[in-house]
Design an enzyme around this catalytic site. Structure first.
Site, PDB file in Angstrom:
ATOM      1  N   ASP A 151       0.828  -1.209   0.000  1.00  0.00           N
ATOM      2  CA  ASP A 151       0.000   0.000   0.000  1.00  0.00           C
ATOM      3  C   ASP A 151       0.869   1.269   0.000  1.00  0.00           C
ATOM      4  O   ASP A 151       2.109   1.196  -0.021  1.00  0.00           O
ATOM      5  CB  ASP A 151      -0.911  -0.059   1.245  1.00  0.00           C
ATOM      6  N   ASP A 206      -9.934   3.664  -3.575  1.00  0.00           N
ATOM      7  CA  ASP A 206     -10.670   2.467  -3.169  1.00  0.00           C
ATOM      8  C   ASP A 206     -12.066   2.384  -3.790  1.00  0.00           C
ATOM      9  O   ASP A 206     -12.755   3.385  -3.943  1.00  0.00           O
ATOM     10  CB  ASP A 206     -10.823   2.437  -1.649  1.00  0.00           C
TER      11      ASP A 206
HETATM   12  C1  GLA Z   1      -5.976   1.346   1.483  1.00  0.00           C
HETATM   13  C2  GLA Z   1      -6.102   0.365   0.311  1.00  0.00           C
HETATM   14  C3  GLA Z   1      -7.243  -0.594   0.604  1.00  0.00           C
HETATM   15  C4  GLA Z   1      -6.956  -1.340   1.906  1.00  0.00           C
HETATM   16  C5  GLA Z   1      -6.735  -0.361   3.043  1.00  0.00           C
HETATM   17  C6  GLA Z   1      -6.224  -1.048   4.301  1.00  0.00           C
HETATM   18  O1  GLA Z   1      -7.086   2.170   1.576  1.00  0.00           O
HETATM   19  O2  GLA Z   1      -6.327   1.049  -0.872  1.00  0.00           O
HETATM   20  O3  GLA Z   1      -7.414  -1.499  -0.457  1.00  0.00           O
HETATM   21  O4  GLA Z   1      -5.821  -2.154   1.732  1.00  0.00           O
HETATM   22  O5  GLA Z   1      -5.785   0.640   2.692  1.00  0.00           O
HETATM   23  O6  GLA Z   1      -6.008  -0.154   5.358  1.00  0.00           O
END
Ligand code: GLA
Length: 404
Positions: A151, A206
């Site tokens: 990430d 996301d």
């Molecule tokens: C980010 C990523 C998500 C998930 C969260 C976890 O937002 O884009 O897909 O992995 O972190 O905290």
């Protein structure tokens, strides 16, 4: 002469010690990876019990037979680092440790994935990879990890290409082939560089659990299925065997009505996206299973040519998407984005399209006759000499395969 030899030796040593480009495991993702990830449904509520039960359900439901392979724990499995700096899993939620969990997943004939982040802390505020890349890669290799999602939270002034290259090299030198999934949300245009570093890269922020909406969290937004689909414009030329655009994990099975689930799933297949389910596999409905495990639609995603599909035409909120397939076949998907039904007449006699990226032409004007198969009805519904009359329900999709 002696000097020349010494210089040559130094140059060779330098190349070995400081390779100029990332070394990535090749051949791990010749088709888009398929699996399950905990985040969309469970967020930080992860445990070894959940992962074990999910692996069991992956097999017993038929998802494994349909091609799903990786079981990935997302954020919040980690709590601290030990006195030597090694990453420590939450002892309450993962009392048997990650190695034993990976062994269990492997014993089911599945592969095991884990999550970390390039910054100082993960997005969930847990210890992350910065400064520990080689050390963490060794832990992952020892545990039997097969897939790492990495990430981009709390990265301060880090340079994305540099940070992801470091982790790529760390994984390579740890000696275990691991699919490397970059998750920096498209911020640094990973499609331009990440094919050398990883096997897939997130193209957007996301996904949100809705078909057509934007969720505003104040400092950031998450995106509905249609919003994510639109953000893929212009990216198809960067994807191919071994390196995929990743429009995020799926929300199929998390509450959308079946028409939206079907459209969401089909469009991810049209995009040659990694198919990472994000629902509770232990309790999914038959209806959701029939969407996620439709082998004929999955085959469009997994087609070995590895060419991402494209939006060919839009009329009255109905989009026609095309994807060239091996053996000269084509996928033709009609997506009805509107909230009402659409009656469509497809006159194949007027249909001739050349995809300049793959240099392939779909011509149904007469030269070639294709059989037409409906991939949700799972039956042949005619051939291209006759026009096709169909009704597509609201926010639903018609998935056709044209067979030579
Ligand atoms: C980010 C990523 C998500 C998930 C969260 C976890 O937002 O884009 O897909 O992995 O972190 O905290």
């Amino acid at each position: 002469m002696k000097n020349t030899k010494q210089l040559l030796l130094i140059a060779i040593m330098a190349c070995l010690l400081f390779p100029l480009k990332a070394q990535k495991y090749e051949g791990l993702a010749l088709t888009p990876p398929m699996g399950w990830n905990s985040w969309n449904k469970f967020a930080c509520n992860v445990s070894e019990e959940l992962i074990r039960e999910t692996a069991d359900a992956m097999v017993s439901s038929g998802m494994k037979d349909a091609g799903y392979e990786y079981i990935v724990i997302d954020d919040c499995w980690q709590v601290s680092r030990d006195s030597l700096g090694f990453i420590v899993a939450d002892p309450t939620r993962f009392p048997s440790g990650i190695k034993s969990l990976a062994d269990y997943v492997h014993s089911k004939g599945l592969k095991f994935g884990i999550y970390s982040c390039a910054g100082n802390q993960t997005c969930g505020g847990r210890p992350a990879g910065r400064g520990h890349e080689y050390q963490d890669a060794i832990s992952y290799a020892k545990w039997g990890v097969d897939y790492l999602k990495y990430d981009w939270c709390n990265t301060e002034n880090l340079n994305a290409i540099g940070a992801y290259t470091t982790m790529c090299d760390a994984l390579y030198s740890a000696g275990r082939p691991i699919v490397f999934s970059l998750c920096e949300w498209g911020d640094n245009k990973p499609w331009l560089w990440a094919d050398k570093v990883g096997h897939m890269w997130r193209t957007t922020g996301d996904i949100y659990n809705c078909f057509d909406c934007i969720e505003d969290h104040g400092t950031w937004k998450s995106w509905g299925v249609m919003q994510i689909l639109d953000k893929q414009d212009g990216l198809r030329k960067y994807a191919g065997p071994g390196h995929w655009n990743d429009p995020d994990m799926m929300q199929v099975g998390n509450g959308m009505p079946v028409n939206q689930e079907r459209a969401h799933f089909s469009m991810w297949c049209m995009l040659a996206a990694p198919l990472i389910s994000g629902n509770d596999l232990r309790s999914m409905s038959q209806q959701t299973l029939e969407v996620l495990a439709n082998k004929e639609v999955i085959a469009i995603d997994q087609d070995s040519l590895g060419i991402q599909g494209f939006r060919h035409a839009v009329k009255d909120s109905v989009e026609t998407w095309l994807k060239p397939l091996k053996n000269g076949d084509w996928a033709v998907f009609l997506l009805n984005r509107s909230k009402s039904i659409r009656n469509i007449e497809l006159d194949w006699k007027t249909f001739s399209v050349t995809d300049t990226l793959s240099n392939r032409t779909l011509d149904t004007t007469g030269k070639e006759i294709y059989k037409v198969r409906d991939l949700w009805l799972k039956k042949n519904i005619g051939e291209t000499r006759k026009p096709l009359k169909v009704t597509i329900p609201a926010q639903d999709v018609l998935c056709l395969k044209l067979l030579k």
